[in-house]
Design a protein around this motif. Structure first.
Motif, PDB file in Angstrom:
ATOM      1  N   HIS A   1       0.836  -1.205   0.000  1.00 57.88           N
ATOM      2  CA  HIS A   1       0.000   0.000   0.000  1.00 57.88           C
ATOM      3  C   HIS A   1       0.874   1.260   0.000  1.00 57.88           C
TER       4      HIS A   1
ATOM      5  N   ASP B   1       6.228  -1.928  11.381  1.00 57.14           N
ATOM      6  CA  ASP B   1       5.906  -3.363  11.372  1.00 57.14           C
ATOM      7  C   ASP B   1       6.702  -4.044  12.481  1.00 57.14           C
TER       8      ASP B   1
ATOM      9  N   ASP C   1      -3.753  -2.297   8.236  1.00 55.04           N
ATOM     10  CA  ASP C   1      -4.220  -3.436   7.418  1.00 55.04           C
ATOM     11  C   ASP C   1      -3.898  -4.685   8.242  1.00 55.04           C
TER      12      ASP C   1
HETATM   13  C1  LIG Z   1      -1.798  -7.777   5.994  1.00 57.25           C
HETATM   14  S1  LIG Z   1      -0.115  -7.380   6.254  1.00 57.25           S
HETATM   15  C2  LIG Z   1       0.020  -5.768   5.565  1.00 57.25           C
HETATM   16  C3  LIG Z   1       0.228  -5.754   4.097  1.00 57.25           C
HETATM   17  C4  LIG Z   1       0.530  -4.409   3.485  1.00 57.25           C
HETATM   18  N1  LIG Z   1      -0.530  -3.460   3.767  1.00 57.25           N
HETATM   19  C5  LIG Z   1       0.694  -4.583   1.999  1.00 57.25           C
HETATM   20  O1  LIG Z   1      -0.331  -4.657   1.317  1.00 57.25           O
HETATM   21  O2  LIG Z   1       1.810  -4.715   1.523  1.00 57.25           O
HETATM   22  C6  LIG Z   1      -0.060  -7.034   7.958  1.00 57.25           C
HETATM   23  C7  LIG Z   1       1.312  -6.651   8.457  1.00 57.25           C
HETATM   24  O3  LIG Z   1       1.133  -6.038   9.713  1.00 57.25           O
HETATM   25  C8  LIG Z   1       2.072  -6.510  10.630  1.00 57.25           C
HETATM   26  N2  LIG Z   1       1.430  -6.396  11.940  1.00 57.25           N
HETATM   27  C9  LIG Z   1       0.346  -7.052  12.403  1.00 57.25           C
HETATM   28  N3  LIG Z   1       0.035  -6.648  13.641  1.00 57.25           N
HETATM   29  C10 LIG Z   1       0.946  -5.689  13.969  1.00 57.25           C
HETATM   30  C11 LIG Z   1       1.140  -4.877  15.119  1.00 57.25           C
HETATM   31  N4  LIG Z   1       0.344  -4.978  16.185  1.00 57.25           N
HETATM   32  N5  LIG Z   1       2.153  -3.993  15.103  1.00 57.25           N
HETATM   33  C12 LIG Z   1       2.973  -3.881  14.018  1.00 57.25           C
HETATM   34  N6  LIG Z   1       2.845  -4.635  12.906  1.00 57.25           N
HETATM   35  C13 LIG Z   1       1.833  -5.520  12.880  1.00 57.25           C
HETATM   36  C14 LIG Z   1       2.381  -7.920  10.203  1.00 57.25           C
HETATM   37  O4  LIG Z   1       3.674  -8.284  10.617  1.00 57.25           O
HETATM   38  C15 LIG Z   1       2.273  -7.805   8.668  1.00 57.25           C
HETATM   39  O5  LIG Z   1       3.511  -7.518   8.104  1.00 57.25           O
END
Ligand SMILES: C[S@@+](CC[C@H](N)C(=O)[O-])C[C@H]1O[C@@H](n2cnc3c(N)ncnc32)[C@H](O)[C@@H]1O
Length: 296
Positions: free
Chosen positions: A32, A50, A98
């Motif tokens: 994104h 992240d 996300d």
């Molecule tokens: C669905 S992916 C995001 C994809 C990104 N929006 C894309 O389309 O390229 C969710 C990401 O959020 C991170 N994540 C999930 N919960 C998190 C948190 N509480 N704090 C930081 N990162 C988090 C995960 O490690 C993962 O890399």
């Protein structure tokens, strides 16, 4: 390869302008964020957060030629306030969250997210968990039967939660449950045979529940929402994509409370779901729901 979900819808609804400061709280490999950078341009700043260092490293490569200024921070998005303060920013124009994990983390993470492989039962979004971090292994080998059943039911919506929890406790008396395949065989013994022939794999809901618990995903979401609103500029927008009905409910109720407190407006009266073509091209997007809030 992870395909960003609802990309066009996120970009269109964030109302981004040249020079904006944007937080991507779940950067992953920057799917994104790459588009966000195009719109905010050279004078814009993107703060990408992240938990997963491997994902941040990949994002750095993918965003190498991006137009905007990029700041990457390895942290939990629940610390959003501290992260932006640390980089000297007080208010931002847009925030994207996300939720969950990416296809890449599932496919090559080696952390036990997938029941299709045999991996250590970690399920941490962090790629380098320490001794203090909760893992799925710890839950299945040391939690009480009732607590295990409650999370499998509560976060997985699993009908056979009690049977599965009981089988887990019975099995671990014999031998500890160390890998994804150890757990899959336990679940297999706990559910009826018709359940094993359904379209959705019989271990899906248990794995989902463990991942949500290990990473305190609902707790982190509840903590970040007020911090995100606080961090937004006037007319700034917050976009949240969720993949689970509990998460979506948390976001829906929070936005409603904020509107009632005259903090701002809900932009999405109903959540935005992917079009049929997106679901066809990327089945992972099928349960995605996007909600947007604008601060007054
Ligand atoms: C669905 S992916 C995001 C994809 C990104 N929006 C894309 O389309 O390229 C969710 C990401 O959020 C991170 N994540 C999930 N919960 C998190 C948190 N509480 N704090 C930081 N990162 C988090 C995960 O490690 C993962 O890399």
């Amino acid at each position: 390869m992870h395909i960003p979900v609802l990309l066009k819808e996120v970009i269109d609804s964030l109302s981004l302008q040249e020079g904006d400061v944007v937080v991507d709280g779940t950067l992953n490999r920057g799917g994104h964020s790459k588009e966000i950078c195009e719109l905010i341009g050279k004078s814009g700043t993107l703060i990408g957060i992240d938990l997963d260092q491997g994902a941040l490293d990949e994002a750095k490569k993918n965003l190498k030629n991006a137009k905007c200024k990029i700041i990457l921070e390895k942290d939990n998005f629940r610390n959003l306030d501290k992260v932006i303060a640390k980089v000297g920013i007080e208010k931002v124009n847009a925030i994207l969250i996300d939720l969950g994990f990416s296809s890449d983390q599932m496919d090559d993470g080696g952390r036990g997210f997938s029941f299709g492989r045999d991996e250590k039962l970690l399920m941490t979004l962090k790629d380098n968990p320490t001794e203090d971090d909760l893992t799925a292994r710890e839950i299945v080998n040391s939690w009480d039967e009732e607590n295990i059943a409650d999370i499998i039911y509560g976060y997985g919506g699993e009908t056979f939660s009690r049977h599965i929890a009981s089988k887990i406790v019975e099995s671990r008396k014999e031998k500890s449950i160390e890998t994804t395949q150890d757990l899959v065989s336990v679940i297999e013994k706990a559910v009826p045979s018709w359940y094993k022939h359904k379209k959705i794999h019989f271990a899906t809901k248990t794995f989902q529940a463990l991942r949500i618990t290990v990473n305190d995903e609902i707790g982190a979401l509840k903590e970040v929402l007020p911090k995100a609103i606080e961090a937004l500029e006037e007319n700034g927008r917050l976009a949240v994509i969720s993949f689970h009905s509990i998460e979506d409910r948390v976001v829906k109720i929070f936005f409603k409370e904020q509107k009632e407190a005259s903090v701002g407006e809900i932009i999405t009266k109903k959540p935005i779901a992917p079009q049929r073509e997106e679901v066809k091209a990327n089945p992972r997007s099928r349960s995605a729901k996007l909600r947007i809030f604008e601060k007054k």
